[in-house]
Design a protein around this motif. Structure first.
Motif, PDB file in Angstrom:
ATOM      1  N   MET A   1       0.848  -1.179   0.000  1.00 14.16           N
ATOM      2  CA  MET A   1       0.000   0.000   0.000  1.00 14.16           C
ATOM      3  C   MET A   1       0.892   1.241   0.000  1.00 14.16           C
ATOM      4  SD  MET A   1      -2.999   1.228   2.636  1.00 14.16           S
ATOM      5  CE  MET A   1      -3.673  -0.369   2.746  1.00 14.16           C
ATOM      6  N   ARG A   2       0.619   2.154  -0.901  1.00 16.12           N
ATOM      7  CA  ARG A   2       1.426   3.370  -0.928  1.00 16.12           C
ATOM      8  C   ARG A   2       0.812   4.430  -0.022  1.00 16.12           C
ATOM      9  NH1 ARG A   2       0.909   5.873  -6.899  1.00 16.12           N
ATOM     10  NH2 ARG A   2      -1.314   5.733  -6.928  1.00 16.12           N
ATOM     11  N   GLY A   3       1.685   5.310   0.446  1.00 17.28           N
ATOM     12  CA  GLY A   3       1.239   6.399   1.299  1.00 17.28           C
ATOM     13  C   GLY A   3       0.557   7.498   0.498  1.00 17.28           C
ATOM     14  N   TYR A   4      -0.040   8.424   1.221  1.00 16.43           N
ATOM     15  CA  TYR A   4      -0.809   9.490   0.575  1.00 16.43           C
ATOM     16  C   TYR A   4       0.042  10.340  -0.361  1.00 16.43           C
ATOM     17  CZ  TYR A   4      -3.406  13.736  -0.196  1.00 16.43           C
ATOM     18  OH  TYR A   4      -4.024  14.798  -0.796  1.00 16.43           O
ATOM     19  N   TRP A   5       1.185  10.812   0.095  1.00 17.14           N
ATOM     20  CA  TRP A   5       2.002  11.716  -0.728  1.00 17.14           C
ATOM     21  C   TRP A   5       2.526  10.998  -1.960  1.00 17.14           C
ATOM     22  CZ3 TRP A   5       0.768  16.344   0.332  1.00 17.14           C
ATOM     23  CH2 TRP A   5       0.464  16.712   1.639  1.00 17.14           C
ATOM     24  N   ASN A   6       2.830   9.733  -1.804  1.00 12.38           N
ATOM     25  CA  ASN A   6       3.269   8.927  -2.946  1.00 12.38           C
ATOM     26  C   ASN A   6       2.125   8.802  -3.958  1.00 12.38           C
ATOM     27  OD1 ASN A   6       4.877   7.296  -4.506  1.00 12.38           O
ATOM     28  ND2 ASN A   6       4.796   5.548  -3.154  1.00 12.38           N
ATOM     29  N   TRP A   7       0.907   8.570  -3.467  1.00 10.44           N
ATOM     30  CA  TRP A   7      -0.265   8.484  -4.348  1.00 10.44           C
ATOM     31  C   TRP A   7      -0.522   9.811  -5.048  1.00 10.44           C
ATOM     32  CZ3 TRP A   7      -4.805  11.348  -4.011  1.00 10.44           C
ATOM     33  CH2 TRP A   7      -5.841  10.948  -4.859  1.00 10.44           C
ATOM     34  N   LEU A   8      -0.373  10.923  -4.316  1.00 18.73           N
ATOM     35  CA  LEU A   8      -0.693  12.237  -4.864  1.00 18.73           C
ATOM     36  C   LEU A   8       0.276  12.656  -5.965  1.00 18.73           C
ATOM     37  CD1 LEU A   8      -2.668  14.636  -4.536  1.00 18.73           C
ATOM     38  CD2 LEU A   8      -1.006  15.636  -2.958  1.00 18.73           C
ATOM     39  N   PHE A   9       1.575  12.343  -5.797  1.00 17.93           N
ATOM     40  CA  PHE A   9       2.585  12.879  -6.721  1.00 17.93           C
ATOM     41  C   PHE A   9       3.271  11.856  -7.627  1.00 17.93           C
ATOM     42  CE2 PHE A   9       2.718  16.046  -3.210  1.00 17.93           C
ATOM     43  CZ  PHE A   9       2.264  17.124  -3.938  1.00 17.93           C
ATOM     44  N   LYS A  10       3.210  10.574  -7.297  1.00 17.38           N
ATOM     45  CA  LYS A  10       3.985   9.587  -8.057  1.00 17.38           C
ATOM     46  C   LYS A  10       3.106   8.495  -8.630  1.00 17.38           C
ATOM     47  CE  LYS A  10       8.095  10.229  -5.233  1.00 17.38           C
ATOM     48  NZ  LYS A  10       8.990   9.616  -4.281  1.00 17.38           N
ATOM     49  N   GLY A  11       3.731   7.640  -9.421  1.00 25.74           N
ATOM     50  CA  GLY A  11       3.026   6.492  -9.987  1.00 25.74           C
ATOM     51  C   GLY A  11       2.604   6.729 -11.421  1.00 25.74           C
ATOM     52  N   ASP A  12       1.901   5.734 -11.957  1.00 27.49           N
ATOM     53  CA  ASP A  12       1.448   5.818 -13.349  1.00 27.49           C
ATOM     54  C   ASP A  12       0.472   6.965 -13.562  1.00 27.49           C
ATOM     55  OD1 ASP A  12       2.943   3.586 -13.963  1.00 27.49           O
ATOM     56  OD2 ASP A  12       1.283   2.195 -13.616  1.00 27.49           O
ATOM     57  N   ARG A  13      -0.430   7.132 -12.639  1.00 29.65           N
ATOM     58  CA  ARG A  13      -1.420   8.213 -12.720  1.00 29.65           C
ATOM     59  C   ARG A  13      -1.563   8.827 -11.331  1.00 29.65           C
ATOM     60  NH1 ARG A  13      -4.382  11.341 -15.704  1.00 29.65           N
ATOM     61  NH2 ARG A  13      -6.578  11.629 -15.246  1.00 29.65           N
TER      62      ARG A  13
END
Length: 175
Positions: A1-13
């Protein structure tokens, strides 16, 4: 599970991409129009806009976020989220982003209400920077109103989806 900031700024979308849709142009137009047309200083504007903005956005977002949080903990939504690309994180972090948007906008208007922007970038001596700050404040306010609405709509959609999943499950067990 990724953290919030990682979800907000990183990844495929990244989650931040949710803001770049057809409404983005509308928010830019609202921010630019109000920044150009408003004759008052940011401090004067903040004193008349801050209390209503804070009351409505905080009330709506936090009340409906609480409802959404209860819904997200239901077995039906957990089951449904397994079919979503972002999973349960997508739901949870979307609500969290709306609350973050409200907080950033309120803090920005508080700073304006304290007269910081008027002191640091006076309208008369640095009009383009002052205009940009005005634009950003009104742009963020427009986005925040939209995010508050999305919190309400999102919670209602979760409620309806939960009901549908529950009814579908009951039909399967009854047949």
């Amino acid at each position: 599970m990724r953290g919030y900031w990682n979800w907000l700024f990183k990844g495929d979308r990244p989650g931040l991409y949710k803001f770049f849709d057809r409404w983005f142009v509308f928010h830019v137009l609202v921010g630019a129009s109000l920044a150009m047309l408003l004759p008052l200083s940011l401090q004067a504007t903040a004193s008349s806009i801050l209390l209503p903005l804070a009351s409505v956005t905080v009330g709506l977002s936090f009340a409906w976020s609480g409802s959404a949080q209860v819904l997200l903990q239901s077995a039906e939504i957990e089951q449904l989220s397994s079919f979503r690309v972002g999973g349960i994180e997508e739901y949870v972090y979307t609500f969290q982003t709306a609350v973050l948007c409200v907080l950033i906008t309120l803090v920005s208007w508080c700073v304006a209400g304290l007269g910081v922007f008027d002191l640091v970038w006076p309208k008369s001596s640095i009009p383009c920077v002052y205009g940009m700050v005005c634009f950003l404040l009104f742009f963020m306010s427009s986005v925040t109103v939209r995010e508050c609405w999305h919190v309400v709509v999102g919670a209602q959609q979760l409620l309806l989806l939960r009901y549908k999943v529950r009814m579908d499950a009951e039909k399967k067990t009854n047949s």
